[in-house]
Motif scaffolding. Structure first.
Motif, mmCIF file in Angstrom:
data_model
loop_
_atom_site.group_PDB
_atom_site.id
_atom_site.type_symbol
_atom_site.label_atom_id
_atom_site.label_comp_id
_atom_site.label_asym_id
_atom_site.label_seq_id
_atom_site.Cartn_x
_atom_site.Cartn_y
_atom_site.Cartn_z
ATOM 1 N N UNK A 237 0.857 -1.186 0.000
ATOM 2 C CA UNK A 237 0.000 0.000 0.000
ATOM 3 C C UNK A 237 0.895 1.238 0.000
ATOM 4 N N UNK A 238 0.633 2.150 -0.917
ATOM 5 C CA UNK A 238 1.376 3.403 -0.956
ATOM 6 C C UNK A 238 0.651 4.479 -0.165
ATOM 7 N N UNK A 239 1.395 5.229 0.607
ATOM 8 C CA UNK A 239 0.847 6.363 1.356
ATOM 9 C C UNK A 239 1.657 7.596 0.998
ATOM 10 N N UNK B 258 5.838 17.627 11.561
ATOM 11 C CA UNK B 258 5.125 16.561 12.267
ATOM 12 C C UNK B 258 3.708 16.344 11.730
ATOM 13 N N UNK B 259 3.153 17.326 11.012
ATOM 14 C CA UNK B 259 1.799 17.154 10.467
ATOM 15 C C UNK B 259 1.772 16.005 9.456
ATOM 16 N N UNK B 260 2.678 16.043 8.485
ATOM 17 C CA UNK B 260 2.746 14.960 7.497
ATOM 18 C C UNK B 260 3.109 13.637 8.157
ATOM 19 N N UNK B 261 3.990 13.681 9.162
ATOM 20 C CA UNK B 261 4.371 12.453 9.875
ATOM 21 C C UNK B 261 3.163 11.814 10.537
ATOM 22 N N UNK B 262 2.365 12.609 11.231
ATOM 23 C CA UNK B 262 1.219 12.086 11.970
ATOM 24 C C UNK B 262 0.136 11.566 11.022
ATOM 25 N N UNK C 249 3.130 -1.249 4.077
ATOM 26 C CA UNK C 249 2.942 0.106 3.556
ATOM 27 C C UNK C 249 4.289 0.750 3.238
ATOM 28 N N UNK C 250 4.319 1.521 2.183
ATOM 29 C CA UNK C 250 5.460 2.390 1.895
ATOM 30 C C UNK C 250 4.970 3.829 2.018
ATOM 31 N N UNK C 251 5.778 4.688 2.636
ATOM 32 C CA UNK C 251 5.357 6.058 2.912
ATOM 33 C C UNK C 251 6.248 7.044 2.171
ATOM 34 N N UNK C 252 5.612 8.002 1.527
ATOM 35 C CA UNK C 252 6.316 9.100 0.849
ATOM 36 C C UNK C 252 5.822 10.415 1.440
ATOM 37 N N UNK C 253 6.754 11.277 1.809
ATOM 38 C CA UNK C 253 6.400 12.581 2.358
ATOM 39 C C UNK C 253 6.691 13.664 1.323
ATOM 40 N N UNK C 254 5.813 14.647 1.264
ATOM 41 C CA UNK C 254 6.045 15.800 0.400
ATOM 42 C C UNK C 254 5.697 17.052 1.202
ATOM 43 N N UNK C 255 6.737 17.648 1.801
ATOM 44 C CA UNK C 255 6.548 18.845 2.622
ATOM 45 C C UNK C 255 7.076 20.051 1.848
ATOM 46 N N UNK D 159 -2.676 16.977 2.912
ATOM 47 C CA UNK D 159 -3.491 15.902 2.340
ATOM 48 C C UNK D 159 -2.800 14.577 2.592
ATOM 49 N N UNK D 160 -3.585 13.510 2.483
ATOM 50 C CA UNK D 160 -3.043 12.152 2.569
ATOM 51 C C UNK D 160 -3.750 11.301 1.535
#
Length: 331
Positions: free
Chosen positions: A184-186, A196-200, A217-223, A232-233
């Motif tokens: 699952x991609x996140x 911390x907003x994107x982290x949470x 799950x694999x997680x990608x952050x875009x800050x 958004x998520x």
């Protein structure tokens, strides 16, 4: 000249965007009346006009009635060809919805579009959902679609910018993606907010997914920083996904959970695609053929099937444990 009742079925902007796209692909002029007649603010809004402009620019169409508040539009397509276009919604109107109108024509003829507006806004898929779910199943069928998110834009300021390029290719029939081997991609995004907003958001989404399914799950952050503030998520796996947007006062954990629960509705259903993708995929299905199943027949999908019939494409949903859509483009 076809005349389409814009208040039919779902009766919103989707009908306008889809009708204009089909007019351009088929070469059939169309007049749309009663546009968004039952909406609180009836008639065309800026986002709809941007979508019309994107399609018209690819086929040198003649247009009357493309102004804010207009309840009638006539669209007379010319000869489609590859174009490099720039469109500015002028508000935080949805970039993904504008792309949806332009994409069928681009799949047939190629094209490049730079568009400014909102990348993640309410009542619209996020740009990440469009990139990984809608464009994902089209890429799996053979389409070449390149999407660059230059800037992210949130309501109300907007200011997002996306470049999408589609290479003209012969696309075979569209069939479901086998996602059994996929994690699952996140994608957790924020603008002008603490890290911390994107982290949470991401942590809450991952916990909800793994607790319910056990899927990795694999997680990608875009800050980012930019003109607008928001978050958004997006959660996706194959041809299924879900998304949620943040707002002032809404905990980041709730945003992540909302995105996960939206995606889980599709993940836990045996259908091939999620309920939101079904209507988005119907025009490519009519153009290239193929088949897929969806959990339910939504009002949006039912409206698109009706609209396709007006342009000579008959897709009759077959209801069972899931809803089956199929079309033989070569028949």
């Amino acid at each position: 000249m076809l005349t389409i009742n814009g208040s039919y079925g779902e009766g919103g902007g989707q009908l306008v965007r889809t009708a204009v796209g089909l007019s351009a692909v088929t070469g059939k002029p169309v007049t749309i009346t009663n546009i968004r007649a039952a909406r609180k603010k009836p008639g065309l809004a800026a986002q709809h006009i941007a979508a019309i402009s994107a399609v018209a620019g690819t086929c040198s169409a003649g247009i009357t009635g493309a102004k804010i508040g207009s309840r009638s539009l006539t669209f007379s397509p010319g000869e489609p060809e590859y174009q490099d276009l720039t469109v500015n919604v002028g508000t935080a109107g949805s970039i993904p919805l504008v792309i949806q109108a332009w994409l069928p024509l681009a799949l047939c003829y190629g094209g490049r579009l730079r568009i400014s507006g909102g990348t993640e806004v309410n009542r619209s898929p996020t740009i990440d959902y469009l990139d990984h779910v809608l464009a994902g199943i089209l890429r799996a069928a053979g389409a070449q679609i390149i999407i660059e998110i230059v800037k992210r834009g949130y309501y109300p300021e907007g200011g997002g910018e996306v470049i999408i390029e589609v290479v003209k290719k012969n696309i075979p029939p569209i069939f479901p993606i086998n996602a059994n081997h996929l994690p699952v991609g996140i994608i957790s995004c924020s603008s002008n907010l603490p890290d911390h907003v994107a982290n949470r958001q991401a942590s809450a989404a991952a916990l909800a997914i793994t607790s319910e399914t056990g899927f990795p799950c694999t997680i990608e952050y875009d800050r980012r920083t930019g003109k607008s503030t928001g978050s958004s998520c997006t959660v996706y796996r194959g041809a299924k996904g879900g998304c949620a947007n943040g707002r002032p006062g809404l905990p980041a954990e709730v945003v992540g959970e909302n995105a996960a629960h939206s995606a889980l509705a599709g993940f836990l259903n045996p259908a091939d695609v999620d309920m939101h993708l079904s209507d988005q995929l119907l025009v490519p299905l009519a153009l290239f053929g193929g088949e897929f199943t969806a959990p339910v027949l939504t009002s949006h999908a039912d409206t698109v099937c009706w609209l396709l019939r007006q342009f000579g494409y008959t897709i009759a949903p077959r209801k069972g444990a899931t809803v089956e859509f199929s079309y033989d483009a070569g028949a």
